[in-house]
Design an enzyme around this catalytic site. Structure first.
Site, PDB file in Angstrom:
ATOM      1  CD  GLU A   1      -2.855   1.324   2.335  1.00 52.57           C
ATOM      2  OE1 GLU A   1      -2.534   0.776   3.401  1.00 52.57           O
ATOM      3  OE2 GLU A   1      -3.864   2.024   2.202  1.00 52.57           O
TER       4      GLU A   1
ATOM      5  CG  HIS B   1      -6.073   1.028  12.668  1.00 48.76           C
ATOM      6  ND1 HIS B   1      -6.456   2.349  12.661  1.00 48.76           N
ATOM      7  CD2 HIS B   1      -5.577   0.785  11.425  1.00 48.76           C
ATOM      8  CE1 HIS B   1      -6.211   2.878  11.478  1.00 48.76           C
ATOM      9  NE2 HIS B   1      -5.668   1.944  10.706  1.00 48.76           N
ATOM     10  CD  GLU B   2      -3.174  -1.934  10.616  1.00 52.96           C
ATOM     11  OE1 GLU B   2      -3.748  -2.019   9.513  1.00 52.96           O
ATOM     12  OE2 GLU B   2      -2.582  -0.899  10.994  1.00 52.96           O
TER      13      GLU B   2
ATOM     14  CG  HIS C   1      -7.782  -1.194   7.647  1.00 54.85           C
ATOM     15  ND1 HIS C   1      -8.474  -0.144   7.097  1.00 54.85           N
ATOM     16  CD2 HIS C   1      -6.682  -0.654   8.246  1.00 54.85           C
ATOM     17  CE1 HIS C   1      -7.808   0.995   7.363  1.00 54.85           C
ATOM     18  NE2 HIS C   1      -6.730   0.705   8.059  1.00 54.85           N
TER      19      HIS C   1
ATOM     20  N   GLY D   1       3.629   1.633  10.741  1.00 52.13           N
ATOM     21  CA  GLY D   1       3.368   0.973  12.019  1.00 52.13           C
ATOM     22  C   GLY D   1       2.854  -0.440  11.835  1.00 52.13           C
ATOM     23  CB  ALA D   2       0.360  -2.317  11.747  1.00 49.58           C
TER      24      ALA D   2
ATOM     25  CD  GLU E   1      -4.826  -1.670   5.545  1.00 50.79           C
ATOM     26  OE1 GLU E   1      -3.804  -1.358   6.184  1.00 50.79           O
ATOM     27  OE2 GLU E   1      -5.423  -0.879   4.788  1.00 50.79           O
TER      28      GLU E   1
HETATM   29  N1  BES Z   1      -3.081   1.140   5.916  1.00 54.80           N
HETATM   30  C1  BES Z   1      -2.169   1.566   6.923  1.00 54.80           C
HETATM   31  C2  BES Z   1      -0.740   1.239   6.603  1.00 54.80           C
HETATM   32  C3  BES Z   1      -0.047   2.232   5.715  1.00 54.80           C
HETATM   33  C4  BES Z   1       0.397   3.431   6.217  1.00 54.80           C
HETATM   34  C5  BES Z   1       0.199   1.953   4.400  1.00 54.80           C
HETATM   35  C6  BES Z   1       1.044   4.327   5.414  1.00 54.80           C
HETATM   36  C7  BES Z   1       0.851   2.840   3.579  1.00 54.80           C
HETATM   37  C8  BES Z   1       1.293   4.043   4.091  1.00 54.80           C
HETATM   38  C9  BES Z   1      -2.504   0.919   8.264  1.00 54.80           C
HETATM   39  O1  BES Z   1      -3.796   0.484   8.424  1.00 54.80           O
HETATM   40  C10 BES Z   1      -2.289   1.978   9.294  1.00 54.80           C
HETATM   41  O2  BES Z   1      -3.106   2.855   9.382  1.00 54.80           O
HETATM   42  N2  BES Z   1      -1.181   1.920  10.008  1.00 54.80           N
HETATM   43  C11 BES Z   1      -0.767   2.954  10.905  1.00 54.80           C
HETATM   44  C12 BES Z   1      -0.801   2.494  12.313  1.00 54.80           C
HETATM   45  C13 BES Z   1      -2.202   2.516  12.793  1.00 54.80           C
HETATM   46  C14 BES Z   1      -2.475   1.673  13.942  1.00 54.80           C
HETATM   47  C15 BES Z   1      -2.676   3.895  13.109  1.00 54.80           C
HETATM   48  C16 BES Z   1       0.645   3.303  10.492  1.00 54.80           C
HETATM   49  O3  BES Z   1       1.328   2.421  10.006  1.00 54.80           O
HETATM   50  O4  BES Z   1       1.047   4.448  10.624  1.00 54.80           O
HETATM   51 ZN    ZN Z   2      -5.188   1.977   8.770  1.00 50.51          ZN
END
Ligand code: BES
Ligand code: ZN
EC number: 3.4.11.-
Length: 917
Positions: A171, A348-349, A352, A312-313, A315
């Site tokens: 992503e 959160h994940e 999704h 951070g993570a 999904e």
């Molecule tokens: N979909 C995002 C991951 C992501 C972040 C992909 C930036 C591409 C670019 C995931 O669901 C997400 O929101 N992750 C957060 C942590 C979350 C618990 C707030 C992140 O990685 O910052």
């Molecule tokens: Zn997210």
């Protein structure tokens, strides 16, 4: 190589700095308004063909960092054509054929457009419209070390040798780095995935394994085949290959039909640290299945801890990947702050998996649909699992202020914003998409009622599952459920930048006039700024406890207030605005707080009051001394979140004032000390049996704020416990308090003109903790941050040197060093000088990953608060090509301007106030 990203995880940096409270540490990236005006067309693929199924085979080599691949794509041919254009990035296509009916066309030409990240295949003949074609491509790619696409991540084996695992991060637009594909969220297809990997490794993908056999020509390799996926977007495809172990649990099946096999995978030796995440995951999967009225769509859920992870993570459907610190939690050794972040990140994940994966946005302009909703419903799940955490007050204390802070800048953007290409998409993973989006959803859900709101969400999911949808589809489902026009209210908030500040003026003995205008932290709204008339739920809390459901729909309106003049707007802080009260109203509320009448003003209301006054002192609508007076009314406060909000604003005040004379700084520290010192003494150092988690958080906050405000008793106790701990007494320092104690000790010790090496010994002891790979990842990370608390020049230099040595600090963690030093009075000039002296070198090293360089720029300048420094920084960047980091730079400059103005305006009155105390 044109890559930019702004991952949201950095907002969680605050976890490591309890004294900063929630949101003041990290400025944000944003899409500037100029950019919105010169909107480029979306960079999308031609629509002559449409993929419906991928059969993908990959063989990653963990020694040469190359992967071999073959993909066979079933295409619906929409228009007759001999050219097929699809996405690739740093992929070498070795061969391509196109079959239809009984024909097979060979490829006559392959041309790449590296800027657009596409390849165009021209075939020997034309494939007719309405045929079904099979495109067969063999290719090669690189297992890169940039934490994107199909990449390698390193770890040390038992013998201390560096080894690699392979993993993915697609992503928003990096599936094209792993295989040629139509890399757009609305082009959903099914996937048959096969991985060829060394026999001793575990290979995971979105679906369950259906076949595994040794390669005939090489017994050291096996081929693992996975079940066909449902229809899904490219950005959610994933594979992970490494020497993993796992722990496992099953959902009860109450809402999911069949029990879902849920696993946490880690490198050998750490799987038990996945226990908390596993338990949360099982509960969350049941909770979401019930709330969404739809079982979890896949047969299994795997969650994997990856040692090198950009955000951070992520999904990925059925195979969620995490940074170690957001998945692993050691009940005995980890700090309480990470319990909450782990639980939240998992929820959160997993949210999704439905919202994002089962129903996906059409295009990235509606990214907020994914992220805002997962943020809101992620917290809803945490609230369900841990009701004792008072999650919605936590949201008011942390998430909402992040939104309000960024959206108070002219350079913010509307929630719904068009984005054309990869770099623009990356930059909207920000506090607007996540936190403003989630705040607006919370505002709507409390307006409609959470049950009605979730009823609308169920309609939406039923109607759009396996497909794509837009905001309008969501508003329509919600309107059907609620029987009112939701879009009319919501688009005011999603399509316009900013939010209002409500100015309250008495207009009669028992009435007030309420005027709305956009809130800007520069405090200088002018005729050119966009004018929006928002619909604002007032939720007026009255002295008798009644809540009046008034709604402001005009620029200015009059409302009734109780005859005793005691009221507060935004009861429960469910709506997104600031309130500028007359001083008399604030005094009435402060009185109420002093009387500890917590019946009337709930915790969230007290947090909200501090948050409003604290922000209005920055913009100039309220005075800094009024904030200091208000702060003092809270000396008997009991709730963690209220203290945390106070700490945030005290911290931002002290850090903006850092160039003021010593007596002023001492005065400000003493205000903080007088608030937090007694609190720290009351709570003591030892965790008592059956103490709740919020009390534990409060202790960490109190000791941290007291210790960093020259509270002698706290400092002495910290030093005593520190040395006992370093000498091997593990019990003397609870894991919750370790980083706080490291911070206090390293910030208090000086090297005494070189006469005493206590500081160096202490610093090196913390360094050893950081380097100890047997410790939990949160403890190591907090030790890394603590090293930056020293005020000693030589040690700061050593710390800076670590940031450019990959053998010492992983590139995913470099940002923590920059953030810490940028925020440190003694560190920031050294960091700035280092940055300026090494600019070219740093640019070459970090700009491959544009977000990283932007983050570094931002961290380096974030702490400054004077017009002089602003000039110097602007001058430095004047002749640079800042295109790749223009936004973080511009935003940092704007923030410096805001703080410089604040100091210039209020430093005299603060000085007078302090000297009069
Ligand atoms: N979909 C995002 C991951 C992501 C972040 C992909 C930036 C591409 C670019 C995931 O669901 C997400 O929101 N992750 C957060 C942590 C979350 C618990 C707030 C992140 O990685 O910052
Ligand atoms: Zn997210």
């Amino acid at each position: 190589m044109n890559r930019s990203s702004s991952s949201y995880f950095k907002y969680f940096v605050w976890l490591l700095f309890p004294i900063f409270g929630a949101y003041l540490l990290y400025p944000y990236m944003m899409a500037s308004e100029q950019q919105q005006q010169q909107q480029q067309p979306r960079q999308v693929l031609p629509t002559n063909v449409k993929p419906n199924h991928y059969d993908l085979w990959l063989k990653p080599h963990l020694d040469t960092f190359v992967f071999e691949g073959r993909v066979k794509v079933n295409l619906d041919v929409i228009e007759s054509t001999r050219v097929i254009t699809l996405n690739t990035h740093e992929i070498k296509i070795l061969s391509a054929t196109l079959g239809y009916d009984d024909e097979t066309l060979s490829s006559a030409d392959i041309s790449y457009d590296p800027k657009k990240t596409t390849a165009s295949l021209t075939f020997s003949g034309t494939v007719p419209a309405h045929s079904q074609a099979l495109l067969d491509i063999t290719f090669e790619g690189i297992l890169n070390d940039q934490m994107t696409g199909f990449y390698r991540s390193s770890y040390k084996d038992d013998q201390g040798n560096t080894k690699y695992l392979a993993t993915t991060q697609f992503e928003p637009t990096d599936a094209r780095r792993a295989f040629p594909c139509w890399d757009e969220p609305s082009l959903k297809a099914t996937y048959d995935i096969t991985l060829a990997v060394p026999t001793e490794l575990t290979a995971l993908s979105n679906m369950n394994v259906i076949d595994e056999e040794k390669l005939k020509d090489d017994e050291k390799w096996k081929q693992v085949k996975y079940a066909t996926t449902p229809l899904m977007s490219t950005y959610l495809v994933a594979f992970v290959v490494g020497p993993f172990e796992y722990i496992e649990a099953f959902t009860t099946g109450k809402h999911n039909g069949n029990p879902i096999q849920t696993r946490v995978y880690t490198l050998p030796g750490s799987s038990e640290q996945g226990r908390l995440a596993l338990n949360v995951a099982v509960e969350a999967l049941e909770f979401f299945a019930e709330q969404f009225g739809e079982p979890y769509p896949l047969p299994k859920m795997d969650m994997v801890a990856i040692p090198d992870f950009e955000s951070g993570a992520m999904e990925n459907w059925g195979l969620v990947t995490y940074r170690n610190v957001y998945l692993l939690f050691d009940e005995k050794a980890s700090s309480i702050q990470f319990k909450k972040s782990t639980a939240y990140v998992v929820c959160h994940e997993l949210a999704h998996q439905w919202f994002g994966n089962l129903v996906t946005m059409q295009w990235w302009n509606e990214l907020y649909l994914n992220e805002a909703f997962a943020t809101w419903v992620g917290w809803l799940a945490v609230d369900h699992i841990y009701p004792e955490w008072d999650i919605w007050t936590s949201f008011v204390n942390e998430d909402m202020p992040r939104a309000l802070k960024l959206d108070a800048l002219r350079s913010s953007h509307a929630i719904e914003v068009d984005v054309a290409d990869a770099s623009e998409i990356h930059q909207i993973f920000d506090a607007i998409s996540y936190d403003k989006g989630a705040s607006v959803i919370r505002m709507l859900s409390s307006w409609l009622g959470v049950d009605t709101f979730l009823g609308g969400v169920r309609r939406y999911i039923q109607k759009h599952k396996w497909g794509n949808a837009s905001s309008n589809d969501l508003w329509n489902s919600l309107s059907e459920e609620a029987g009112m026009d939701v879009a009319k209210f919501m688009t005011l908030w999603t399509k316009h930048v900013g939010y209002p500040v409500l100015t309250i003026q008495p207009s009669g003995p028992d009435s007030i006039n309420v005027t709305q205008s956009r809130f800007l932290s520069t405090g200088d709204l002018n005729a050119q700024d966009e004018v929006t008339t928002w619909w604002v739920p007032l939720h007026m809390l009255c002295s008798d406890g009644d809540i009046k459901p008034y709604i402001l729909t005009e620029p200015s309106q009059t409302f009734q207030i109780p005859s005793d003049g005691l009221f507060k707007l935004n009861a429960g802080q469910t709506a997104l605005y600031r309130v500028h009260y007359p001083q008399a109203t604030i005094l009435r509320l402060a009185d109420q707080i002093k009387q500890q009448d917590q019946e009337l003003l709930g915790t969230a209301d007290r947090v909200g009051l501090i948050s409003d006054v604290g922000s209005l002192m920055v913009s100039g609508e309220q005075s800094t001394t009024a904030f200091l007076e208000l702060a003092r009314s809270f000396e008997h406060e009991k709730e963690y979140f209220v203290w945390s909000q106070l700490a945030s604003h005290m911290k931002s005040l002290i850090s903006a004032w850092y160039e003021q004379p010593k007596e002023v700084m001492d005065g400000l520290l003493s205000v903080r000390r007088e608030l937090f010192g007694p609190l720290a003494e009351r709570l003591g150092w030892d965790v008592r049996a059956n103490e709740n988690d919020l009390t534990n958080l409060l202790r960490v906050l109190a000791i941290s704020n007291a210790g960093l405000s020259k509270h002698e008793a706290t400092i002495q106790e910290a030093k005593k416990r520190f040395w006992a701990y370093v000498e091997g007494d593990n019990e003397v320092l609870h894991p919750n308090l370790r980083s706080t104690v490291f911070n206090i000790v390293l910030s208090e010790l000086t090297n005494n003109n070189g006469n005493d090496d206590e500081l160096t010994r202490a610093w090196e002891a913390v360094l050893t903790i950081y380097q100890d790979e047997s410790l939990s990842s949160d403890q190591r990370l907090m030790a890394l941050v603590a090293l930056g608390y020293t005020r000693d020049a030589a040690l700061i230099e050593r710390y800076l040197a670590m940031a450019s040595d990959e053998s010492q600090v992983r590139s995913q963690d470099v940002i923590y060093i920059y953030s810490r030093l940028g925020d440190s009075v003694e560190g920031r000039d050294r960091l700035y000088k280092y940055f300026v002296d090494n600019f070219d070198k740093l640019h070459v090293k970090f700009s491959k990953n544009i977000s990283m360089f932007g983050n570094i720029v931002q961290s380096t300048v974030q702490g400054y608060a004077s017009f002089d420094k602003l000039k110097v920084i602007k001058e430095f960047f004047k002749d640079k090509d800042t295109k790749e980091y223009a936004r973080p730079l511009q935003q940092s400059l704007e923030s410096i301007h805001v703080r410089a103005k604040w100091v210039e305006r209020d430093s005299d009155s603060v000085r007078t106030w302090i000297l009069s105390q």
